[in-house]
Scaffold this motif. Structure first.
Motif, PDB file in Angstrom:
ATOM      1  N   LEU A   3       0.847  -1.182   0.000  1.00 46.67           N
ATOM      2  CA  LEU A   3       0.000   0.000   0.000  1.00 46.67           C
ATOM      3  C   LEU A   3       0.887   1.238   0.000  1.00 46.67           C
ATOM      4  CD1 LEU A   3      -2.771   1.415   0.469  1.00 46.67           C
ATOM      5  CD2 LEU A   3      -2.310   1.171   2.908  1.00 46.67           C
ATOM      6  N   THR A  13      -8.118   6.128   5.343  1.00 44.31           N
ATOM      7  CA  THR A  13      -8.978   5.468   4.361  1.00 44.31           C
ATOM      8  C   THR A  13      -8.868   3.949   4.449  1.00 44.31           C
ATOM      9  OG1 THR A  13      -8.640   7.334   2.882  1.00 44.31           O
ATOM     10  CG2 THR A  13      -9.453   5.324   1.871  1.00 44.31           C
ATOM     11  N   PHE A  14      -7.774   3.460   4.996  1.00 41.94           N
ATOM     12  CA  PHE A  14      -7.488   2.028   4.985  1.00 41.94           C
ATOM     13  C   PHE A  14      -7.661   1.349   6.348  1.00 41.94           C
ATOM     14  CE2 PHE A  14      -5.291   4.039   1.489  1.00 41.94           C
ATOM     15  CZ  PHE A  14      -5.739   3.273   0.425  1.00 41.94           C
ATOM     16  N   VAL A  17      -8.397  -2.483   6.736  1.00 42.59           N
ATOM     17  CA  VAL A  17      -7.883  -3.215   5.573  1.00 42.59           C
ATOM     18  C   VAL A  17      -6.685  -4.059   6.007  1.00 42.59           C
ATOM     19  CG1 VAL A  17      -6.771  -2.965   3.317  1.00 42.59           C
ATOM     20  CG2 VAL A  17      -8.688  -1.484   3.939  1.00 42.59           C
ATOM     21  N   TYR A  79       3.426  -1.222   3.840  1.00 44.00           N
ATOM     22  CA  TYR A  79       2.884   0.060   3.382  1.00 44.00           C
ATOM     23  C   TYR A  79       3.960   1.130   3.422  1.00 44.00           C
ATOM     24  CZ  TYR A  79       2.399   2.070   8.128  1.00 44.00           C
ATOM     25  OH  TYR A  79       2.632   2.576   9.371  1.00 44.00           O
ATOM     26  N   GLU A 112      -3.218  -4.831  10.248  1.00 40.93           N
ATOM     27  CA  GLU A 112      -4.469  -4.123   9.996  1.00 40.93           C
ATOM     28  C   GLU A 112      -4.439  -2.812  10.772  1.00 40.93           C
ATOM     29  OE1 GLU A 112      -9.125  -4.573  11.217  1.00 40.93           O
ATOM     30  OE2 GLU A 112      -8.014  -6.399  10.777  1.00 40.93           O
TER      31      GLU A 112
END
Length: 159
Positions: A3, A13-14, A17, A79, A112
């Motif tokens: 990511l 936003t994540f 996820v 990420y 997460e």
């Protein structure tokens, strides 16, 4: 593919996820270097010959703290944030060593985002992490990591 976001606040936003790192393993050489630095000289970490006959898997065991210190690197694999000044690990919470990990055993990070909280000076990112065995998908280690992303070059509102 990991990511990638522009700014730390964009991670909001994540939330919820799931992210994963690439597969990795820790070698006897990794363990030996860590043992030299930490002073943790238990034979289960360093005596390869004894481990072959006395440990169930026939291999040495990775020190739990060596597994724990993989989290920042693994999160950076899962990420990336393009624009920030610095990131500090503020806290490790709920650290649990669930299963012993042998050397050269394939693992991966499952993570997460639990929360992403912008403040006046930084963005607080709380992430649930599990270092899992590739073969069984079971967690070897679980922890919550809190990172603080500082960004003094803020984008003005509306841009």
């Amino acid at each position: 593919m990991p990511l990638q976001v522009d700014r730390p606040a964009d991670l909001a936003t994540f939330v919820g996820v799931e992210l994963q790192s690439e597969t990795f393993s820790l070698t006897q050489s990794d363990v030996d270097r860590f043992v030299a630095l930490s002073g943790d000289r238990q034979w289960i970490h360093s005596d390869v010959e004894r481990a072959k006959t006395e440990l169930p898997a026939g291999r040495t065991i990775v020190p739990g703290n060596l597994l724990l210190v993989q989290l920042p690197r693994l999160l950076q694999e899962a990420y990336g944030v393009t624009h920030f000044e610095k990131c500090l690990v503020a806290e490790y919470r709920h650290v649990r060593f669930k299963h012993a990990v042998g050397t050269d055993v394939p693992l991966f990070l499952q993570a997460e985002f639990l929360s992403v909280t912008p403040t006046r000076n930084f963005v607080r990112v709380e992430t649930a992490c599990a270092i899992n065995f590739v073969e069984s998908q079971k967690a070897a280690l679980t922890a919550t990591v809190v990172d603080l992303f500082y960004d003094t070059r803020r984008i003005p509102e509306g841009k």
